[in-house]
Design an enzyme around this catalytic site. Structure first.
Site, PDB file in Angstrom:
ATOM      1  N   LYS A   1       0.825  -1.219   0.000  1.00 60.77           N
ATOM      2  CA  LYS A   1       0.000   0.000   0.000  1.00 60.77           C
ATOM      3  C   LYS A   1       0.856   1.265   0.000  1.00 60.77           C
ATOM      4  CE  LYS A   1      -3.921  -2.504   1.082  1.00 60.77           C
ATOM      5  NZ  LYS A   1      -3.459  -3.858   1.350  1.00 60.77           N
ATOM      6  N   ARG A   2       1.880   1.305  -0.850  1.00 58.68           N
ATOM      7  CA  ARG A   2       2.748   2.467  -0.911  1.00 58.68           C
ATOM      8  C   ARG A   2       2.162   3.552  -1.805  1.00 58.68           C
ATOM      9  NH1 ARG A   2       4.606  -0.468   2.767  1.00 58.68           N
ATOM     10  NH2 ARG A   2       6.830  -0.796   3.083  1.00 58.68           N
TER      11      ARG A   2
END
Lengths: 255, 255
Positions: free
Chosen positions: B81-82
């Site tokens: 989830k960058r």
């Protein structure tokens, strides 16, 4: 109110450091020693450590330990932009608040309340939510309008209803200084972390004009403009000078 | 079309592994060997490794290397989830696509186009954008309506205009199966990663009914339901059985 971003790129640090065992840490240590008198916070950008794998993660740990041991009054920010479902956010909170012992972490809001509350459960730590970011892509979604609010306004307003919301701070990009008025209406007292002054083109004057609450309330970040002030042996000294310059420029807008 | 999530929590793995040098890796290795015949992808949840610091990062590296060496046909997903401004996203892409050599990574959309495109520049890799997530907090922002679209629809639609968008896949939570129809109208051919079947309560039948395109197009993830099927010495065998059961249940919906 100056925050220094530690975005350490091995392609950009002085060449003489590369022969050392841990050049990332040695660079950070020199920068921190030279600038700590002029700032109140350090913000390692976690991507720049992850890019070097296990070696990078070790350098990150040494850096945060060094700050906590030598300069315990400095506020530390893990610029990590994390956020996931509850049990996963709890693991990220454990990583940055317990294992690494940062004072705060930046968190993305897209997944909503239960993705942020695990961070807020740490009552002696701060959670810095992305409000309005400094990049051009901010236009894609953050300015979508529903009812009469922009998405970023909904994020600010809604997050204030979450449990332990007093521990929230917000990222508001310096390149969006004219919206700081709107932000300050919604969040008169919140601490704001302002990236984007310097390399990204934000104006210090406008940020202070619209964002200051009394004499405080802003943490203005500069990364590349300070840490890469010189690529020679005098890099730390030059970084210290740049930090002092920026701190002096800011102090004009206080009082 | 089964993806197995490797969310390794030292409090949940069998006690007899804890005496080993690298219990996280040993657990993963056993699970992978026992399940690889029944799945096509593995998804380590990065938070669960970061929570253990340098030790966790080493176990992550050993795990992805093991999959790439022993089962090179398995598709690998860094569930991370960058997402950040361009130069920072480029460093995250380097971390997960180069240093760790994952096939794909999950990315959050809040910061827009220039926060995602650095991932899309890797032409042999996939970028899995959060569309509609499976958690309750998804209601907070993803269902805000502007014009006649929900925010998640805007995210899907807008991202399809970005450079190299053919390398995009999307996260759509199983708990939102009725919205899969809407998603499929916007993205008739895209691969979807579907978390939330099992522990989070999503229905496999509904997900397949609304999400399948022909015989394919879905990667359905199960994590805790498979890897923690047993907490005893037979944990790997039981995980293999659970994976086979889920694969068989899925195959009913494919012709």
């Amino acid at each position: 109110m100056l925050c220094i971003g530690l975005d350490v790129d091995l392609d950009k640090i002085p060449k003489h450091l590369l022969v050392l065992d841990d050049p990332i840490f040695e660079f950070n240590k020199a920068i921190i020693d030279a600038t700590q008198a002029y700032c109140i916070a350090y913000k390692p950008n976690i991507a720049f450590y992850e890019a070097y794998g296990v070696k990078g993660w070790k350098a990150l740990k040494r850096t945060i330990d060094y700050i906590n041991d030598e300069y315990p009054d400095q506020f530390t920010i893990a610029d990590a932009k994390r956020g996931d479902i509850g049990n996963t956010s709890a693991m990220y909170a454990k990583a940055f608040f317990e294992d690494l012992n940062f004072d705060s972490i930046t968190v993305a809001p897209y997944m909503g309340k239960d993705s942020v509350e695990p961070f807020l459960e740490f009552e002696d730590k701060h959670t810095i939510l992305l409000g309005l970011t400094s990049n051009s892509g901010a236009e894609d979604f953050q300015f979508l309008k529903s009812d009469s609010d922009f998405l970023f306004e909904k994020v600010l307003r809604t997050s204030q209803t979450w449990k332990n919301s007093r521990q929230l701070m917000y990222v508001v990009g310096a390149t969006k200084a004219d919206y700081l008025k709107t932000v300050r209406k919604l969040l008169p007292d919140s601490f704001l972390l302002i990236p984007g002054v310097g390399a990204q083109g934000g104006s210090l004057e406008e940020v202070c004009k619209f964002g200051l609450t009394g004499d405080y309330g802003l943490l203005i970040n500069s990364s590349r403009g300070i840490i890469y002030a010189s690529h020679q042996e005098d890099f730390a000294e030059k970084a210290g000078q740049k930090a002092l310059d920026l701190q002096s420029a800011m102090s004009k807008y206080i009082n």
